[in-house]
Design a protein around this motif. Sequence first.
Motif, PDB file in Angstrom:
ATOM      1  N   GLU A 149     -15.430  -2.465 -48.889  1.00  0.00           N
ATOM      2  CA  GLU A 149     -15.417  -1.035 -48.574  1.00  0.00           C
ATOM      3  C   GLU A 149     -13.984  -0.518 -48.567  1.00  0.00           C
ATOM      4  O   GLU A 149     -13.695   0.569 -49.093  1.00  0.00           O
ATOM      5  CB  GLU A 149     -16.082  -0.783 -47.222  1.00  0.00           C
ATOM      6  N   ARG A 150     -13.070  -1.299 -47.985  1.00  0.00           N
ATOM      7  CA  ARG A 150     -11.660  -0.913 -47.986  1.00  0.00           C
ATOM      8  C   ARG A 150     -11.111  -0.920 -49.410  1.00  0.00           C
ATOM      9  O   ARG A 150     -10.348  -0.009 -49.801  1.00  0.00           O
ATOM     10  CB  ARG A 150     -10.871  -1.874 -47.105  1.00  0.00           C
ATOM     11  N   LEU A 151     -11.486  -1.915 -50.196  1.00  0.00           N
ATOM     12  CA  LEU A 151     -10.996  -1.997 -51.563  1.00  0.00           C
ATOM     13  C   LEU A 151     -11.483  -0.806 -52.380  1.00  0.00           C
ATOM     14  O   LEU A 151     -10.705  -0.178 -53.116  1.00  0.00           O
ATOM     15  CB  LEU A 151     -11.459  -3.308 -52.203  1.00  0.00           C
ATOM     16  N   ARG A 152     -12.758  -0.483 -52.273  1.00  0.00           N
ATOM     17  CA  ARG A 152     -13.292   0.664 -53.002  1.00  0.00           C
ATOM     18  C   ARG A 152     -12.602   1.949 -52.573  1.00  0.00           C
ATOM     19  O   ARG A 152     -12.257   2.784 -53.416  1.00  0.00           O
ATOM     20  CB  ARG A 152     -14.809   0.772 -52.795  1.00  0.00           C
ATOM     21  N   ARG A 157      -8.842   6.441 -53.485  1.00  0.00           N
ATOM     22  CA  ARG A 157      -7.700   7.214 -52.977  1.00  0.00           C
ATOM     23  C   ARG A 157      -6.575   7.274 -54.002  1.00  0.00           C
ATOM     24  O   ARG A 157      -6.006   8.343 -54.263  1.00  0.00           O
ATOM     25  CB  ARG A 157      -7.198   6.584 -51.673  1.00  0.00           C
ATOM     26  N   VAL A 158      -6.241   6.133 -54.597  1.00  0.00           N
ATOM     27  CA  VAL A 158      -5.164   6.095 -55.587  1.00  0.00           C
ATOM     28  C   VAL A 158      -5.528   6.942 -56.804  1.00  0.00           C
ATOM     29  O   VAL A 158      -4.688   7.669 -57.349  1.00  0.00           O
ATOM     30  CB  VAL A 158      -4.852   4.646 -55.999  1.00  0.00           C
ATOM     31  N   ASN A 163      -4.608  11.432 -60.295  1.00  0.00           N
ATOM     32  CA  ASN A 163      -5.154  12.560 -61.052  1.00  0.00           C
ATOM     33  C   ASN A 163      -4.546  13.888 -60.600  1.00  0.00           C
ATOM     34  O   ASN A 163      -4.318  14.781 -61.423  1.00  0.00           O
ATOM     35  CB  ASN A 163      -6.676  12.591 -60.920  1.00  0.00           C
ATOM     36  N   ALA A 164      -4.290  14.017 -59.305  1.00  0.00           N
ATOM     37  CA  ALA A 164      -3.642  15.231 -58.814  1.00  0.00           C
ATOM     38  C   ALA A 164      -2.244  15.375 -59.420  1.00  0.00           C
ATOM     39  O   ALA A 164      -1.822  16.475 -59.811  1.00  0.00           O
ATOM     40  CB  ALA A 164      -3.558  15.207 -57.291  1.00  0.00           C
ATOM     41  N   GLU A 190      -3.131  -3.113 -58.978  1.00  0.00           N
ATOM     42  CA  GLU A 190      -3.450  -4.180 -58.026  1.00  0.00           C
ATOM     43  C   GLU A 190      -4.881  -4.060 -57.512  1.00  0.00           C
ATOM     44  O   GLU A 190      -5.681  -5.001 -57.623  1.00  0.00           O
ATOM     45  CB  GLU A 190      -2.468  -4.135 -56.858  1.00  0.00           C
ATOM     46  N   SER A 191      -5.214  -2.900 -56.932  1.00  0.00           N
ATOM     47  CA  SER A 191      -6.544  -2.746 -56.337  1.00  0.00           C
ATOM     48  C   SER A 191      -7.625  -2.636 -57.405  1.00  0.00           C
ATOM     49  O   SER A 191      -8.739  -3.165 -57.237  1.00  0.00           O
ATOM     50  CB  SER A 191      -6.581  -1.518 -55.424  1.00  0.00           C
TER      51      SER A 191
END
Length: 359
Positions: A149-152, A157-158, A163-164, A190-191
Amino acid sequence: MRLDRVWLTDFRGYQAAEIPFASGLTAVIGRNGAGKTSILEAIGWLATLGSFRGAPNEAMVRQGATAAYIRAEVARDDERIHLLEAELPVRGRSRLQLDRKRVARARDVLGHLRVVVFTPDDLELVKGGPGGRRRLLDDLLVQLHPRYERLRSDVERVLRQRNALLKQAGGRLGPEVVATLDVWDLKLAESGAELAAARAELTTELAPLVASAYDQLAGTGSAVDLVIRPSWEGDLGAALRDARQEDVRRAVTTVGPHRDDLEIGLRGMPARLHGSQGEQRCLTLALRLAAREVIEARTGTGPLLLLDDVLSELDAGRAHALLAMLPATQTVITSAGGVPSGTRPDLVVEIVDGEVRVA
């Protein structure tokens, strides 16, 4: 693991409801639109912290209310009863409690309740776009271990940040944009690579189980293939650098785990294009049955099975085959036409005009 009871407050059409569950098969019956699927959606939300309908939290809040509440009593393998509670506000982030204590991290709740959901909309897993298939893999990973869940979340988030930045660049790759892209690319490489590797490993584990389940459901020996197709080759960091000019031009990230696809093949051809609707339906059921086996194999505990009016979508032969394949795991099945043929529920719950009645 066993789900004993669920309470809903201002969730979907329920102002207040209490729903008990048997340790074996519970049948939830009621007319179309009565709120049967909403009960399964609430259970699924506590297990995955998201709606299997793809609905945002605010859509699950009853009209006129400011928040919806889900509470559930769950018995773990040691028979200790845990109370899971979630508040889903119209605005802001959801809040979670475990045994009446606020939890700051979602992964502290994940794993207390595991589910596999069968719905008529599952047909889109085969017929639809790659987003649903990626979500299938990611949701299963989260149920296997909370760290995913943290990885997803990190990947999402990245991607939002990258994209922003691409939109702000306005098609120009200046020094400041390059420097900031370097930072986000390093994080995404990495993620994103870690998430892609986890999906690939899970696909390898699922593939033979899906093929076996399909053969049993369809009564044939048709070859079924599952292959994860990433949107890049080699190192993700290098692929992001190679795609940078195109990303800036289009103002969107064109390579990464958000562009991967789980390809489902039948007899060497794409199932979404060449499979009949009956074959596609069998494939979706096989995917869910395989997911159940993986959860039990990795965690040692069979998940709760939620079957949302699935039997009405199948012919008699496939419905019988599905029921025969269901393990002795706690199961909840919904039906608009009374107790489904071929089932012997331990408990029947009827929904009438928003009221829950135990038959």
